[in-house]
Design an enzyme around this catalytic site. Sequence first.
Site, mmCIF file in Angstrom:
data_model
loop_
_atom_site.group_PDB
_atom_site.id
_atom_site.type_symbol
_atom_site.label_atom_id
_atom_site.label_comp_id
_atom_site.label_asym_id
_atom_site.label_seq_id
_atom_site.Cartn_x
_atom_site.Cartn_y
_atom_site.Cartn_z
ATOM 1 N N LYS A 122 -23.685 -5.019 12.346
ATOM 2 C CA LYS A 122 -23.952 -4.626 13.724
ATOM 3 C C LYS A 122 -24.326 -5.837 14.577
ATOM 4 C CE LYS A 122 -25.544 0.045 12.554
ATOM 5 N NZ LYS A 122 -26.674 1.002 12.627
ATOM 6 N N GLU A 147 -26.445 3.647 -0.028
ATOM 7 C CA GLU A 147 -27.472 3.126 0.883
ATOM 8 C C GLU A 147 -28.857 3.132 0.258
ATOM 9 O OE1 GLU A 147 -26.072 3.699 5.516
ATOM 10 O OE2 GLU A 147 -27.707 4.914 4.736
ATOM 11 N N HIS A 174 -3.552 10.879 -11.895
ATOM 12 C CA HIS A 174 -2.217 10.285 -11.847
ATOM 13 C C HIS A 174 -2.191 8.995 -11.028
ATOM 14 C CE1 HIS A 174 -0.283 13.857 -13.683
ATOM 15 N NE2 HIS A 174 -1.315 14.461 -13.153
#
Length: 397
Positions: free
Chosen positions: A388, A266, A287
């Site tokens: 949003k 951010e 792995h």
Amino acid sequence: MIKFDFKTYAKSFINEEEFNSLYSRKNEMIEKLKSYEMTGWMKPISPELVSDIKRCAKNIKDNYDCLVVIGIGGSFLGSYSFSKLFQKYFDDRSFSVIYAGTTLSSKYLEELQHHLDKKNFCINVISKSGSTMETTVTYQILKDLLRRKYSEEELKNRIIITTDKATGPLHEEAMVHNYQTFDIPENIGGRYSFLTAAHLLPLALNYNIDDIIEGYYEGERLIDIAYEYAVTRRLLFNQRKVVENFCVYEESMSAFTEWLKQLFGETEGKDGVGILPMSTIHTRDLHSLGQFVQEGNKILFETFIKVTNSDSFIEYNKQELHRINNIVLDSVVKAHYSGGVPCLEIEMTELDIENVSSLIYFFMLSAAFSAILFNVDPFNQPGVEVYKKEVKQALEK
């Protein structure tokens, strides 16, 4: 004690002249950082606030067996990641802190309600704006559960609101119903709010926050090395190393890397620039992603966080297992570097409250410096608002 090595396994990727040129601007960049309004996290915390937090935490532990912390992003990751570092893997203590508000999963929220229905719980809802969707949804659902169990008068003791001190729907609700409140200062953004009530109240239930505060401000002495880290990252970006992989070797540090990803993602990911943060937990991810890191597309560099000593002792083939774990870490650094991956190292002598608190301050400084070196504002996040708006429009149809 914390040691830093950003040269041994990265120097062949860094032009020394370019590094010296950028590092020589350190004082200029420090002054530029201090010129921003959103730097309240660099200032001393009020002793009165610390006392209020301790008093509230004692009341919670004396009267309830569970606190539900409702928040997301910067309102939650700091205290959540810190608590995960130090709590036992298999914890059977009677008092619990549950972190919620990070999902819209109906299955999770349904099961959370069933779990809490049998608990004597209270809520600490945390949102600076007071309107974050995931937080609002979870808060409303759990507040309805409280109302089914207790009177409106009792809710005044069971709901604590941490939000903006003057505006927003949570602030207004607290004023109307006389809920207890804590403020998130106007000059501190969510991901830089570790040393505010948003994080210190949940942490005060299980830790001595005086130790946290002392360790945090010890991090101030790391400002030069924080700038060095930011410069190193910027120059690696110039070498098309556009991904930073945070590598840890303690399972308990996985949540801490989530905090790091939010902090750096951010802070500097704007205007088409920035370094994408990712994380791996070793030896598990050796792995899975280890093959890509060793021989795949060379788009990344790695930052290893090492813990020298451990207070847990277990042997395997007459060797201390923690030592074996660190031998693997050192070997991976050498192997990845030989495969064309720059590796930066941060080493804590102990995984303790003081070191981690100092490291939090260090990373916050580093992220802010990194954004400034990318010529973006370290303290806004306009891109977060885009989805949003889309959600709001879809829900209004």
